[in-house]
Design a protein around this motif. Structure first.
Motif, short mmCIF file in Angstrom:
data_model
loop_
_atom_site.label_atom_id
_atom_site.label_comp_id
_atom_site.label_asym_id
_atom_site.label_seq_id
_atom_site.Cartn_x
_atom_site.Cartn_y
_atom_site.Cartn_z
N THR A 26 5.44 22.62 2.86
CA THR A 26 5.20 21.89 1.87
C THR A 26 5.95 20.58 1.93
O THR A 26 7.20 20.56 2.53
CB THR A 26 5.79 22.34 0.40
OG1 THR A 26 7.02 22.41 0.02
CG2 THR A 26 5.02 23.65 0.03
N LEU A 27 5.55 19.46 1.79
CA LEU A 27 6.26 18.25 1.79
C LEU A 27 5.93 17.33 0.62
O LEU A 27 4.69 16.78 0.85
CB LEU A 27 6.05 17.63 3.20
CG LEU A 27 6.89 16.52 3.70
CD1 LEU A 27 8.46 16.61 3.52
CD2 LEU A 27 6.47 15.97 5.02
N ASP A 28 6.66 16.56 0.15
CA ASP A 28 6.41 15.59 -0.91
C ASP A 28 7.22 14.55 -0.60
O ASP A 28 8.49 14.62 0.11
CB ASP A 28 6.98 15.72 -2.35
CG ASP A 28 5.88 16.95 -2.87
OD1 ASP A 28 4.94 17.02 -2.73
OD2 ASP A 28 6.73 17.98 -3.55
N ALA A 29 6.67 13.29 -0.75
CA ALA A 29 7.48 11.88 -0.10
C ALA A 29 7.26 10.91 -1.33
O ALA A 29 6.28 10.80 -2.05
CB ALA A 29 6.88 11.35 0.96
N GLU A 30 8.55 10.27 -1.61
CA GLU A 30 8.42 9.42 -2.54
C GLU A 30 9.34 7.94 -2.10
O GLU A 30 10.34 8.03 -1.46
CB GLU A 30 9.47 9.85 -3.78
CG GLU A 30 9.56 8.78 -4.97
CD GLU A 30 10.89 9.34 -5.94
OE1 GLU A 30 10.98 8.51 -6.79
OE2 GLU A 30 11.17 10.19 -5.79
N LEU A 31 8.44 7.04 -2.23
CA LEU A 31 9.03 5.72 -1.70
C LEU A 31 9.97 5.02 -2.62
O LEU A 31 9.73 4.89 -4.11
CB LEU A 31 7.98 4.54 -1.65
CG LEU A 31 8.37 3.20 -1.07
CD1 LEU A 31 9.12 3.09 0.32
CD2 LEU A 31 6.95 2.13 -1.11
N LEU A 32 11.46 5.01 -2.34
CA LEU A 32 12.16 4.70 -3.44
C LEU A 32 12.53 3.22 -3.52
O LEU A 32 12.84 2.71 -4.50
CB LEU A 32 13.69 5.17 -2.85
CG LEU A 32 13.79 6.86 -2.77
CD1 LEU A 32 14.99 7.26 -2.20
CD2 LEU A 32 13.55 7.34 -4.08
N GLY A 33 12.41 2.28 -2.29
CA GLY A 33 12.37 0.85 -2.46
C GLY A 33 12.20 0.46 -1.04
O GLY A 33 12.37 1.26 -0.17
N ILE A 34 11.94 -0.88 -1.08
CA ILE A 34 12.09 -1.73 0.16
C ILE A 34 12.98 -3.00 0.14
O ILE A 34 13.23 -3.54 -0.77
CB ILE A 34 10.59 -2.36 0.61
CG1 ILE A 34 9.56 -1.23 0.77
CG2 ILE A 34 10.61 -3.05 1.85
CD1 ILE A 34 8.05 -1.50 0.86
N ASP A 41 0.86 -1.16 0.03
CA ASP A 41 -0.10 0.00 0.01
C ASP A 41 0.66 1.25 0.09
O ASP A 41 1.06 1.91 1.08
CB ASP A 41 -1.20 0.02 1.29
CG ASP A 41 -1.92 1.24 1.21
OD1 ASP A 41 -1.94 2.15 0.15
OD2 ASP A 41 -2.58 1.40 2.46
N ARG A 42 1.34 1.63 -1.17
CA ARG A 42 2.20 2.70 -1.27
C ARG A 42 1.76 3.93 -0.77
O ARG A 42 2.32 4.80 0.07
CB ARG A 42 2.94 2.92 -2.91
CG ARG A 42 3.98 3.88 -3.25
CD ARG A 42 3.99 4.02 -4.58
NE ARG A 42 4.47 2.85 -5.08
CZ ARG A 42 5.48 2.58 -5.90
NH1 ARG A 42 6.43 3.35 -6.24
NH2 ARG A 42 5.68 1.31 -6.38
N ALA A 43 0.38 4.30 -1.52
CA ALA A 43 -0.35 5.53 -0.94
C ALA A 43 -0.20 5.55 0.65
O ALA A 43 -0.04 6.72 1.44
CB ALA A 43 -1.63 5.64 -2.00
N GLY A 44 -0.94 4.55 1.19
CA GLY A 44 -1.10 4.70 2.90
C GLY A 44 0.23 4.64 3.44
O GLY A 44 0.17 5.43 4.28
N PHE A 45 1.23 4.21 2.73
CA PHE A 45 2.43 4.14 3.56
C PHE A 45 3.10 5.55 3.59
O PHE A 45 3.51 6.02 4.33
CB PHE A 45 3.34 3.14 3.00
CG PHE A 45 4.87 3.38 3.51
CD1 PHE A 45 5.09 2.33 4.76
CD2 PHE A 45 5.66 3.85 2.74
CE1 PHE A 45 6.40 2.49 5.45
CE2 PHE A 45 6.98 4.06 3.29
CZ PHE A 45 7.50 3.10 4.64
N LEU A 46 2.98 6.28 2.31
CA LEU A 46 3.49 7.53 2.15
C LEU A 46 2.62 8.44 2.98
O LEU A 46 3.26 9.58 3.68
CB LEU A 46 3.55 8.13 0.54
CG LEU A 46 4.56 7.14 0.10
CD1 LEU A 46 4.61 7.63 -1.52
CD2 LEU A 46 6.01 7.44 0.49
N THR A 47 1.49 8.35 3.10
CA THR A 47 0.58 9.26 4.12
C THR A 47 1.13 9.03 5.47
O THR A 47 1.27 10.18 5.98
CB THR A 47 -0.94 8.99 3.72
OG1 THR A 47 -1.28 9.28 2.48
CG2 THR A 47 -1.95 9.81 4.71
#
Length: 132
Positions: A74-82, A18-24
């Motif tokens: 402002t804050l942007d987040a990007e999941l790079l990897g796991i 759940d990329r969106a939930g994780f980043l939130t």
């Protein structure tokens, strides 16, 4: 699909993650940690950090002295990897944004490494890398 990493883990993002939930949640925790840092709230910091990270932050807080006031503009987040090993999952999240620290506007660009035990427990901050 992830590529192999040292230690036998794999790097990538599982298809069902759940990329969106994780980043939130990661962004919310970024803000909570910033507030705990500003006020020097050690109990709050310990909830969201690994033991090593907590020790490092408490040393920095002692050196800083006093409190500060940080507003996340402002804050942007990007999941790079796991990366997953036998014992833990490590997620790397890149944060880009703008902070107002004691009235001064600052750009932030850093990668937070979040760790979670394979068997139970939540994500905690295990490391921060500044991006030049």
């Amino acid at each position: 699909r992830g590529s192999a990493v040292p230690g036998g883990g794999s790097w990538g993002i599982p298809a069902d993650f759940d990329r969106a939930g994780f980043l939130t949640a990661a962004k919310a925790n970024y803000i909570k940690l910033q507030q705990a840092w500003d006020s020097g709230d050690l109990a709050e910091l310990s909830e969201f950090t690994s033991n090593d990270m907590f020790i490092e932050l408490t040393h920095e807080l002692r050196a800083r002295g006093g409190q500060s006031k940080t507003e996340v503009v402002t804050l942007d987040a990007e999941l790079l990897g796991i990366e997953s090993t036998a014992d833990e999952h490590i997620a790397s999240v890149k944060f880009d944004g703008t902070l107002k620290v004691d009235g001064e506007v600052e750009r932030v660009s850093e990668v937070w490494n979040l760790a979670k035990p394979v068997r139970g427990g939540g994500w905690v901050l295990a490391g921060i890398q500044q991006i030049a």
